[in-house]
Design a protein around this motif. Structure first.
Motif, mmCIF file in Angstrom:
data_model
loop_
_atom_site.group_PDB
_atom_site.id
_atom_site.type_symbol
_atom_site.label_atom_id
_atom_site.label_comp_id
_atom_site.label_asym_id
_atom_site.label_seq_id
_atom_site.Cartn_x
_atom_site.Cartn_y
_atom_site.Cartn_z
ATOM 1 N N VAL A 130 -1.799 15.291 5.757
ATOM 2 C CA VAL A 130 -2.573 14.077 5.482
ATOM 3 C C VAL A 130 -1.980 13.423 4.239
ATOM 4 O O VAL A 130 -1.820 14.082 3.217
ATOM 5 N N VAL A 131 -1.635 12.147 4.349
ATOM 6 C CA VAL A 131 -0.957 11.502 3.225
ATOM 7 C C VAL A 131 -1.708 10.278 2.737
ATOM 8 O O VAL A 131 -2.536 9.715 3.443
ATOM 9 N N ARG A 132 -1.385 9.885 1.519
ATOM 10 C CA ARG A 132 -1.908 8.641 0.960
ATOM 11 C C ARG A 132 -0.720 7.701 0.743
ATOM 12 O O ARG A 132 0.319 8.119 0.251
ATOM 13 N N LEU A 133 -0.856 6.462 1.149
ATOM 14 C CA LEU A 133 0.242 5.511 1.016
ATOM 15 C C LEU A 133 0.040 4.681 -0.248
ATOM 16 O O LEU A 133 -1.024 4.098 -0.453
ATOM 17 N N ILE A 134 1.075 4.654 -1.076
ATOM 18 C CA ILE A 134 0.953 3.942 -2.356
ATOM 19 C C ILE A 134 2.064 2.891 -2.432
ATOM 20 O O ILE A 134 3.243 3.243 -2.376
ATOM 21 N N PRO A 135 1.705 1.603 -2.552
ATOM 22 C CA PRO A 135 2.741 0.574 -2.602
ATOM 23 C C PRO A 135 3.651 0.787 -3.810
ATOM 24 O O PRO A 135 3.175 1.151 -4.888
ATOM 25 N N VAL A 136 4.941 0.595 -3.610
ATOM 26 C CA VAL A 136 5.892 0.730 -4.712
ATOM 27 C C VAL A 136 5.858 -0.535 -5.554
ATOM 28 O O VAL A 136 5.785 -0.492 -6.771
ATOM 29 N N ASN A 137 5.894 -1.680 -4.886
ATOM 30 C CA ASN A 137 5.845 -2.952 -5.601
ATOM 31 C C ASN A 137 4.411 -3.468 -5.597
ATOM 32 O O ASN A 137 3.777 -3.492 -4.552
ATOM 33 N N PRO A 138 3.950 -3.899 -6.778
ATOM 34 C CA PRO A 138 2.559 -4.365 -6.850
ATOM 35 C C PRO A 138 2.274 -5.474 -5.838
ATOM 36 O O PRO A 138 1.182 -5.547 -5.282
ATOM 37 N N GLU A 139 3.282 -6.322 -5.572
ATOM 38 C CA GLU A 139 3.000 -7.433 -4.654
ATOM 39 C C GLU A 139 2.832 -6.962 -3.209
ATOM 40 O O GLU A 139 2.365 -7.709 -2.362
ATOM 41 N N ASP A 140 3.197 -5.704 -2.935
ATOM 42 C CA ASP A 140 2.982 -5.177 -1.587
ATOM 43 C C ASP A 140 1.538 -4.728 -1.358
ATOM 44 O O ASP A 140 1.149 -4.405 -0.244
ATOM 45 N N ALA A 141 0.752 -4.669 -2.462
ATOM 46 C CA ALA A 141 -0.611 -4.150 -2.332
ATOM 47 C C ALA A 141 -1.478 -5.082 -1.507
ATOM 48 O O ALA A 141 -2.384 -4.661 -0.811
ATOM 49 N N GLU A 142 -1.197 -6.390 -1.616
ATOM 50 C CA GLU A 142 -2.033 -7.330 -0.864
ATOM 51 C C GLU A 142 -1.209 -8.494 -0.354
ATOM 52 O O GLU A 142 -0.630 -9.234 -1.133
ATOM 53 N N VAL A 143 -1.126 -8.610 0.969
ATOM 54 C CA VAL A 143 -0.415 -9.726 1.561
ATOM 55 C C VAL A 143 -1.449 -10.606 2.230
ATOM 56 O O VAL A 143 -2.225 -10.144 3.056
ATOM 57 N N LYS A 144 -1.455 -11.867 1.865
ATOM 58 C CA LYS A 144 -2.466 -12.751 2.456
ATOM 59 C C LYS A 144 -1.933 -13.417 3.707
ATOM 60 O O LYS A 144 -0.752 -13.705 3.821
ATOM 61 N N ASP A 145 -2.819 -13.672 4.618
ATOM 62 C CA ASP A 145 -2.468 -14.422 5.807
ATOM 63 C C ASP A 145 -2.449 -15.902 5.419
ATOM 64 O O ASP A 145 -3.463 -16.440 5.000
ATOM 65 N N PRO A 146 -1.283 -16.576 5.537
ATOM 66 C CA PRO A 146 -1.213 -17.968 5.101
ATOM 67 C C PRO A 146 -2.247 -18.850 5.818
ATOM 68 O O PRO A 146 -2.716 -19.839 5.263
ATOM 69 N N ALA A 147 -2.615 -18.447 7.029
ATOM 70 C CA ALA A 147 -3.576 -19.247 7.780
ATOM 71 C C ALA A 147 -4.995 -19.060 7.243
ATOM 72 O O ALA A 147 -5.877 -19.863 7.499
ATOM 73 N N LYS A 148 -5.196 -17.954 6.508
ATOM 74 C CA LYS A 148 -6.560 -17.678 6.006
ATOM 75 C C LYS A 148 -6.496 -17.379 4.512
ATOM 76 O O LYS A 148 -6.723 -16.248 4.078
ATOM 77 N N PRO A 149 -6.142 -18.412 3.716
ATOM 78 C CA PRO A 149 -5.904 -18.162 2.293
ATOM 79 C C PRO A 149 -7.148 -17.696 1.547
ATOM 80 O O PRO A 149 -7.049 -17.076 0.503
ATOM 81 N N ASP A 150 -8.330 -17.986 2.086
ATOM 82 C CA ASP A 150 -9.536 -17.609 1.342
ATOM 83 C C ASP A 150 -10.016 -16.206 1.693
ATOM 84 O O ASP A 150 -11.010 -15.732 1.175
#
Ligand code: GTP
Ligand code: MG
Length: 846
Positions: free
Chosen positions: A757-777
């Motif tokens: 069982v593993v935990r995934l940890i983003p290496v780059n901070p900007e990988d932590a949250e990617v927004k859908d351009p169609a749903k910016p809010d």
């Protein structure tokens, strides 16, 4: 409503105020007492054990046994939890009807019931026994109405060695996957309440043991887990609502004695109303149902406790409960909660009722979620649900009940695109109903039995949808007896037709023996007048096929996946006859969608349509299906006809993306495993050694983020991954897509497969949250999201017959039952929980 009726209602409401002070009436009552009979308990445990071993095949009922060690027991006591399927409680002749049951053995090996829940009870009109007419006829008062407190149930009892046993419905003790289990949260409250009154757990254990009883309480505490109704700090705690004797039969204390016990032992008391007359009970409940609130607060419903006899007036009478659940605004609140969660996870919210006000609420919720990023996370942990809802109502300056009563123009606007989906077995009268409806309304009718050859499910779905171009509604004539078939149809339809409404026609199979008898008779009578089921030609084969469907039948549960996807469920009785069922379907559709079925046709027209369907209808096709009883493997997998072939198993023509992988450094993973298994007793390392010894440890390790088999469930994510992969590999087919840190947390195995069982940890901070351009809010998602319930690395499988993807099954089971004891699951924390750098890559189909 005229003035007199209104006055009567006023007087009713004021007469019955929920009271927590019936304890004073306990004086004249004596507590029931029956000691345990070890022989009787042994027979019960034997019957349950037999059923647990046979599993579903027993044909009777299925029950799951799970063993738990009682952490606080000085003698190392263990208890077994027995969990029935909810629908099995409707069957006759079960060894017990207790919902929530734990047994144990004393130090001398004598079997004992440790905890005994209430007999499973049903909602009004849910079973024959809970129709008002039956209740009026067979029960007697006093009727004790307790508020259905809205939390989770906690059972408390005393073991032989003086330990106080605290359980939730089906488990006890801590769990590895959650911070605080229900039973542990309950135990904490219990400790605090006992301390307040200067008593100890040992004393309570002894008291309950002396009474041979289980105390039943509701744990209500928003700080632990919010349900729908509010329980702030001033209201949080254990609400005692019952005391049951620990015997197979159901004997429970009168409520005034329960309240007295609550007073003596520091519990909160459950609101109680005692009404002597059943007609007053009914009038009272119906009045409260109009508002969904009683005594100034929202309630979910009432549990009504009384006595019932199969021989009314003569007796004997035994304890019996039924419930009366309020529809609104409770159901609207629940929908709001589910929709908010969908919004947070970027899914399409499912709005079934209260369309307009729910859309308004969601608009509001969306803004609030965007304004405060912390809100979404807390909401997902069940915090702030009520506040958000109340804030919205305040902003609208409205009460919940008024919001729920608003004209619901969603259903009124429905005039077409209805798909009727039977959930049935062979001979229930699906085709008869379909033909009759077609004749009456000119709707479409697609029979799965008319579709031959391979890939039937997608072709069936296509035919159903094509029919909607020509007709306002279509009858999707297939058994859909298994959940996975319903899931297939629901998912495929919704992908292709967003406004279609799917209405389940659920042929309820509670009285399985009568269903079997009636349908067999009909099918034998029908003879060869069917595409595939030709009873005149080979009756034994046909009965075998029918039995197969009955065994695989999974009742519709509109509160769970996938059946929650239906827009409505209409219950039908397969033994009642098609004429009656036709009328139920039409009346219900008229009630649900008044502008779709504008009126119910006259009785003669319905008679005529059924007569036509039964006498004049002939199938226009015949084909032979192989006798599947000879094909054991397929049967074992529960596959029905050719309906469930996942597309991913077929050899693809081109080379599409098969799955998204995080490739792991082999040495790092192997070292971590060696270290972990090197420091434990040989017994625990046995399966790992076996895998090593038989060269079954994988040569390369990876974490699957998503497989294309799940593309339909996560279409947006799959599209994103395919696109990323396409762009990155345009020049270099072997290109890396990114990096991800992977923490190895636990290793879990059974006798077939082992996974980390593993935990995934983003290496780059900007990988932590990617927004859908169609749903910016809307809140974004991690760039490298894993869709499996538990992200993992498969270490190895016992042999080639066990596929690596079965890790998913193992880990789901592990989440549910934990490890150790009888679970057959082993588990160790990875030593040092190392973090290794993984490479994200796409893997193509071979
Ligand atoms: P499969 O297609 O085999 O899965 O069955 P089905 O669910 O489509 O059942 P069908 O409508 O074919 O009904 C089975 C048989 O029972 C047919 O011969 C019907 O004419 C007959 N039948 C249907 N409804 C009734 C009823 O109310 N009473 C009686 N006596 N027979 C019925
Ligand atoms: Mg049919």
């Amino acid at each position: 409503m005229d003035g007199t009726a209104e006055k009567q209602r006023d007087s009713l409401a004021s007469r019955y105020k929920a009271s927590t002070d019936y304890a004073k009436d306990a004086e004249g009552l004596t507590a029931p007492y029956v000691s345990q009979d070890p022989q009787e308990t042994a027979a019960l445990v034997r019957a349950l054990d037999d059923a647990a071993k046979k599993g579903k095949k027993s044909g009777g009922f299925s029950v799951k046994k799970t063993r738990y060690a009682v952490a606080s027991s000085p003698t190392g006591a263990e208890v077994d939890s027995w969990r029935f399927n909810d629908w099995d409680y409707k069957k006759p002749d079960l060894p017990t009807y207790a919902r929530g049951l734990f047994t144990t053995r004393t130090q001398h090996g004598v079997p004992e019931i440790a905890v005994r829940g209430y007999d499973k009870f049903f909602n009004i009109d849910e079973t024959r026994d809970t129709a008002w007419s039956a209740i009026r006829e067979r029960t007697k008062g006093p009727y004790e109405l307790t508020l259905k407190e809205n939390g989770c149930i906690i059972f408390i009892s005393g073991l032989e060695d003086g330990t106080l046993l605290v359980c939730s419905k089906h488990s006890t003790g801590d769990r590895s996957d959650v911070a605080l289990s229900h039973s542990s949260a309950g135990e904490k409250h219990l400790e605090a309440q006992l301390e307040r009154i200067g008593k100890t757990k040992e004393e309570l254990a002894r008291e309950l043991r002396k009474r041979n009883a289980t105390a039943v309480a509701e744990l209500c505490d928003d700080s632990f887990e919010e349900h729908i109704l509010a329980y702030g700090p001033d209201k949080a705690g254990l609400y005692l609502h019952g005391i049951n004797l620990n015997i197979p039969e159901f004997i429970t204390y009168p409520s005034p004695l329960v309240q007295k016990f609550a007073e003596d032992w520091g519990f909160r008391k459950t609101g109680l109303i005692i009404i002597d007359n059943i007609d007053d009970v009914k009038a009272f409940l119906e009045e409260v149902a109009e508002t969904g609130a009683h005594d100034g607060r929202d309630v979910e419903g009432f549990v009504i406790r009384c006595k019932k006899s199969t021989n009314p007036g003569v007796g004997p009478y035994h304890d019996w409960f039924f419930k009366y659940k309020f529809e609104e605004p409770y159901l609207m609140y629940r929908q709001w909660r589910e929709c908010t969660k969908a919004l947070i996870s970027g899914k399409q919210p499912k709005i079934k009722k209260h369309v307009k006000i729910t859309e308004e609420y969601l608009l509001y919720a969306r803004k609030r979620l965007a304004a405060d990023p912390k809100l979404a996370k807390l909401y997902n942990q069940n915090h702030g649900i009520i506040k958000l809802r109340n804030d919205f109502l305040e902003y609208k300056n409205m009460k919940g009940t008024d919001a729920a009563n608003l004209e619901d123009d969603g259903a009124a606007s429905v005039t077409r695109d209805i798909i009727l989906v039977p959930i049935a077995t062979i001979g229930c009268g699906k085709t008869t109903l379909g033909v009759a409806l077609t004749k009456l309304f000119g709707w479409g009718h697609i029979q799965n039995d008319n579709i031959t050859g391979s890939k039937r499910p997608p072709r069936f779905t296509k035919a159903v949808l094509d029919e909607l171009n020509e007709h306002p509604a279509v009858f999707a004539d297939r058994n859909n007896s298994m959940r996975q078939e319903r899931k297939q149809l629901l998912t495929d339809v919704k992908m292709q037709h967003t406004t279609a409404r799917l209405v389940a026609l659920h042929f309820v199979h509670d009285d399985i023996n009568t269903v079997r008898k009636v349908t067999q008779e009909r099918v034998i009578q029908r003879g060869d007048n069917h595409q595939t089921i030709q009873a005149a030609t080979d009756v034994n084969k046909v009965i075998g096929i029918m039995e197969g469907f009955i065994h695989r039948f999974e009742p519709c549960d509109p509160e769970k996946d996938p059946d929650e996807g239906f827009d409505a469920v209409i219950d039908l009785d397969p033994t009642a006859g098609s004429r009656e069922n036709l009328e139920v379907v039409i009346r219900e559709l008229h009630r649900l969608y008044p502008n779709f079925v504008k009126e119910v046709p006259p009785a003669e027209a319905m008679d005529e349509a059924i007569k036509f369907a039964m006498e004049s209808y002939k199938p226009d096709l015949r084909h032979i299906i192989p006798d599947r009883s000879k094909n054991k493997d397929k049967k074992k997998e529960g596959k029905q006809e050719q309906q469930q072939q996942p597309a991913a198993q077929k050899p693809p023509k081109k080379k599409p993306l098969e799955y998204m992988s995080v490739d792991m450094p082999t040495k790092g993973v192997l070292d971590a495993l060696e270290k972990t298994f090197g420091s434990v007793p040989v017994e625990q390392a046995r399966f790992f050694k076996q895998l090593q010894g038989t060269r079954r440890v994988q040569a390369k390790f990876h974490v699957t983020l998503m497989h294309r088999a799940t593309a339909k469930e996560h279409p947006e994510l799959w599209q994103r991954y395919t696109k990323l992969h396409g762009e990155a590999t345009a020049e270099n087919p072997d290109a890396q897509l990114g990096e991800l840190d992977v923490q190895l947390e636990r290793v879990v195995w059974d006798s077939r497969i082992m996974a980390i069982v593993v935990r995934l940890i983003p290496v780059n901070p900007e990988d932590a949250e990617v927004k859908d351009p169609a749903k910016p809010d809307q809140p974004g998602q991690p760039k490298w999201q894993c869709v499996n319930r538990v992200a993992h690395i498969t270490v190895g499988t016992r042999d080639d017959s066990v596929k690596p993807k079965e890790s998913n099954d193992l880990l789901c089971r592990w989440l549910e039952v934990g490890s150790g004891g009888e679970t057959g699951i082993g588990e160790l924390i990875m030593q040092g929980k190392p973090i290794l750098r993984g490479i994200v890559k796409g893997v193509l189909s071979r």
